[in-house]
Design a protein around this motif. Structure first.
Motif, PDB file in Angstrom:
ATOM      1  N   TRP A  29       0.714  -1.092  -0.030  1.00 23.27           N
ATOM      2  CA  TRP A  29       0.088   0.020  -0.072  1.00 23.27           C
ATOM      3  C   TRP A  29       0.949   1.050   0.243  1.00 23.27           C
ATOM      4  CZ3 TRP A  29      -4.753   1.437  -1.000  1.00 23.27           C
ATOM      5  CH2 TRP A  29      -5.193   2.575  -0.712  1.00 23.27           C
ATOM      6  N   TRP A  32       2.205   1.862  -3.232  1.00 27.05           N
ATOM      7  CA  TRP A  32       1.473   2.034  -4.464  1.00 27.05           C
ATOM      8  C   TRP A  32       1.257   3.684  -4.257  1.00 27.05           C
ATOM      9  CZ3 TRP A  32      -3.516   4.245  -3.963  1.00 27.05           C
ATOM     10  CH2 TRP A  32      -4.237   4.373  -5.056  1.00 27.05           C
ATOM     11  N   LYS A  33       1.128   4.210  -2.895  1.00 24.01           N
ATOM     12  CA  LYS A  33       0.895   5.513  -2.723  1.00 24.01           C
ATOM     13  C   LYS A  33       1.967   6.281  -3.075  1.00 24.01           C
ATOM     14  CE  LYS A  33      -0.453   6.605   1.515  1.00 24.01           C
ATOM     15  NZ  LYS A  33      -0.969   6.506   2.873  1.00 24.01           N
ATOM     16  N   HIS A  35       4.361   5.533  -5.392  1.00 22.26           N
ATOM     17  CA  HIS A  35       4.288   5.910  -6.765  1.00 22.26           C
ATOM     18  C   HIS A  35       3.368   6.448  -7.489  1.00 22.26           C
ATOM     19  CE1 HIS A  35       4.410   4.295 -10.876  1.00 22.26           C
ATOM     20  NE2 HIS A  35       3.131   3.942 -10.994  1.00 22.26           N
ATOM     21  N   ARG A  36       1.900   6.699  -6.637  1.00 22.13           N
ATOM     22  CA  ARG A  36       1.096   7.688  -7.404  1.00 22.13           C
ATOM     23  C   ARG A  36       1.514   9.221  -7.107  1.00 22.13           C
ATOM     24  NH1 ARG A  36      -4.248   7.429  -3.971  1.00 22.13           N
ATOM     25  NH2 ARG A  36      -2.960   8.489  -2.764  1.00 22.13           N
TER      26      ARG A  36
END
Length: 66
Positions: A29, A32-33, A35-36
């Motif tokens: 998680w 992913w955050k 990367h975003r």
């Protein structure tokens, strides 16, 4: 070993793996955050990046020349 003892042993092994799975989920998680957020920053204009405090490319060039 009775059937009850065997099932309690198997369930305790399964429960021992849960913290590792939760840790993996939390790391996935966070990745992913991250990367975003990087994608959002890449799409900002140069002027906006400069306004929020990112160093300009010119500053890096001048520092290496000195």
């Amino acid at each position: 070993m009775s059937m009850n003892e065997h099932s309690s042993c198997a369930s305790s092994q399964g429960l021992a793996a849960l913290p590792g799975l939760f840790n993996l989920r939390a790391r996935a998680w966070a990745a992913w955050k991250r990367h975003r957020n990087e994608r959002v920053l890449e799409n900002l204009s140069y002027d906006t990046l400069k306004d929020i405090g990112f160093p300009s490319v010119d500053d890096a060039v001048h520092k290496t020349d000195q």
